[in-house]
Every structure is written in structure tokens, then in C-alpha cells.
Scaffold this motif. Sequence first.
Motif, PDB file in Angstrom:
ATOM      1  N   THR A  87     -10.161  21.308  35.187  1.00 48.41           N
ATOM      2  CA  THR A  87      -9.667  21.123  33.821  1.00 48.41           C
ATOM      3  C   THR A  87     -10.323  19.901  33.196  1.00 48.41           C
ATOM      4  O   THR A  87     -10.551  18.897  33.873  1.00 48.41           O
ATOM      5  CB  THR A  87      -8.130  20.983  33.770  1.00 48.41           C
ATOM      6  N   ASP A  88     -10.632  20.019  31.923  1.00 45.55           N
ATOM      7  CA  ASP A  88     -11.202  18.893  31.187  1.00 45.55           C
ATOM      8  C   ASP A  88     -10.121  18.006  30.581  1.00 45.55           C
ATOM      9  O   ASP A  88     -10.422  16.939  30.049  1.00 45.55           O
ATOM     10  CB  ASP A  88     -12.103  19.401  30.055  1.00 45.55           C
ATOM     11  N   THR A  89      -8.866  18.452  30.647  1.00 41.16           N
ATOM     12  CA  THR A  89      -7.785  17.733  29.972  1.00 41.16           C
ATOM     13  C   THR A  89      -6.915  16.916  30.921  1.00 41.16           C
ATOM     14  O   THR A  89      -5.916  16.358  30.506  1.00 41.16           O
ATOM     15  CB  THR A  89      -6.892  18.719  29.193  1.00 41.16           C
ATOM     16  N   ARG A 145      -9.948  17.872  38.361  1.00 45.21           N
ATOM     17  CA  ARG A 145      -9.157  19.018  38.819  1.00 45.21           C
ATOM     18  C   ARG A 145      -7.683  18.645  38.862  1.00 45.21           C
ATOM     19  O   ARG A 145      -7.333  17.494  39.099  1.00 45.21           O
ATOM     20  CB  ARG A 145      -9.611  19.465  40.201  1.00 45.21           C
ATOM     21  N   GLY A 163     -10.631  13.776  33.097  1.00 38.42           N
ATOM     22  CA  GLY A 163     -11.483  14.330  32.043  1.00 38.42           C
ATOM     23  C   GLY A 163     -12.387  15.434  32.562  1.00 38.42           C
ATOM     24  O   GLY A 163     -12.093  16.063  33.572  1.00 38.42           O
ATOM     25  N   PRO A 164     -13.519  15.650  31.885  1.00 35.96           N
ATOM     26  CA  PRO A 164     -14.434  16.716  32.290  1.00 35.96           C
ATOM     27  C   PRO A 164     -14.851  16.579  33.758  1.00 35.96           C
ATOM     28  O   PRO A 164     -15.203  15.492  34.210  1.00 35.96           O
ATOM     29  CB  PRO A 164     -15.632  16.540  31.358  1.00 35.96           C
ATOM     30  N   GLY A 165     -14.752  17.664  34.482  1.00 37.63           N
ATOM     31  CA  GLY A 165     -15.100  17.665  35.898  1.00 37.63           C
ATOM     32  C   GLY A 165     -13.928  17.392  36.813  1.00 37.63           C
ATOM     33  O   GLY A 165     -14.034  17.541  38.027  1.00 37.63           O
TER      34      GLY A 165
END
Length: 92
Positions: free
Chosen positions: A59-61, A69, A65-67
Motif C-alpha cells: 500500500t502507498d497509504t 506494506r 508510503g510508496p513501497g
Amino acid sequence: MGRQGWQGRRVYGSERGGPAGPVPGHAYVELVGGPLDGQLLDVTGWSEAELAGGALLATDTGLWGPGGRSDYIPDSSAGGSCSRYVWNGDTP
């Protein structure tokens, strides 16, 4: 695992080309808490051992952030049912 109230709910992975909503004949668990709260995870074809292991979902949220989990585990208060996974934290 197929609850009536799941129609119209977003399915995890739909942003990557998967179906936007539940598909008849598929099995789902509800993701509770964390950045994916309220989404459904398609667990069609998962074994009992796989269901018991929960899911580590990209998940990026999340916190990282991006990458990152988010870790979701079976809801122990569900009395052995695997219809809900609860958030257990985020990892890079």
C-alpha cells in the motif's frame, strides 16, 4: 465469507486492474483498521493454512508510503471465522 453487505465495496487490488467490486462466486475477507480499512481482500482458492496466516499487503497509504506494506491478521474475536482481517501494523 460472502456477506450481502459487501456489494459496492472496493476490492483490494482494483487500482491495479482487478475488479472494482466483489465478484459473484468469489470469497472475501474484510480488512479492518489501518490504511486499507473497509476494503475487501479476494481470498478465493486460499487454503485454511493460507487464511490463518493473514496477509501482508502493498500500500502507498501506510506509514512507510510508496513501497510499504500493511500486515493484516485474522480477527481473533471472530470465533475461528476468517471473514475479517484486522490491521497489525505497517512495515517498509
